[in-house]
Enzyme design. Sequence first.
Site, PDB file in Angstrom:
ATOM      1  N   CYS A   1       4.781  -0.894 -14.149  1.00 18.33           N
ATOM      2  CA  CYS A   1       5.669  -2.055 -14.110  1.00 18.33           C
ATOM      3  C   CYS A   1       4.893  -3.366 -14.199  1.00 18.33           C
ATOM      4  O   CYS A   1       3.746  -3.455 -13.761  1.00 18.33           O
ATOM      5  CB  CYS A   1       6.496  -2.035 -12.828  1.00 18.33           C
TER       6      CYS A   1
ATOM      7  N   ASP B   1      10.601   1.459  -2.055  1.00 21.55           N
ATOM      8  CA  ASP B   1       9.452   0.557  -2.078  1.00 21.55           C
ATOM      9  C   ASP B   1       9.144   0.091  -0.655  1.00 21.55           C
ATOM     10  O   ASP B   1       9.977   0.202   0.244  1.00 21.55           O
ATOM     11  CB  ASP B   1       9.788  -0.652  -2.959  1.00 21.55           C
TER      12      ASP B   1
END
Length: 214
Positions: free
Chosen positions: A10, A133
């Site tokens: 990412c 996360d």
Amino acid sequence: MSAEISVKICGLTAPEHVRAAVEAGARYIGFNFFPKSPRYAPIAQAAALASDVPVGVAKVALAVNFTDAQLDEIVAGVPLDMLQLHGAESPERVAEVKSRYGLPVIKAIGVAEAEDLAAIDLYSDVADQLLVDAKPPKNSELPGGNGLPFDWRLLAGRKYWRTPWMLSGGLNPGNVAEAIRMTGARQVDVASGVESAPGVKDPCLIRSFIEAAR
């Protein structure tokens, strides 16, 4: 590690780093549209990068509490396969975004303690995938990409959630194999853990991460 592990790289901002991720076997490529992030890619830049991504590798847009107008611009300007909502979007907002754009949605869930896991069930019925996360530090301007792990033991034995999920937060080539072992994750996401400086990806670290995950 099993070849079934899928990897998302990412916050890519340069063509050579996109190529490195694709060649190493990344399953997902993420573009960050959050202006405060060191990994921010304006729409024109992301569109050019997306043109280098082959069919079969999912192109994901990371957005943080964006309005319809902001998302309209991104979806119109960049060829995308998925949207990642990384802010405080409600389940209702996730459903709205899915309906409006007809794209699969990943919803990020910040975790610091066991109580935070309740949000996973809350979003499972509306999101196509979940990204588990580390919860950002208090007063942090960034909702993710802070390079911080959380206690992976919180996820032990929970790999059978009904919605596909990815593990994120503080992962790097040195710890991703252990994180997978502890959590049972079949998908992992990394941003800062494959960088030589904030926002600057390192092709060698990208390759090392994917090799270690698999």
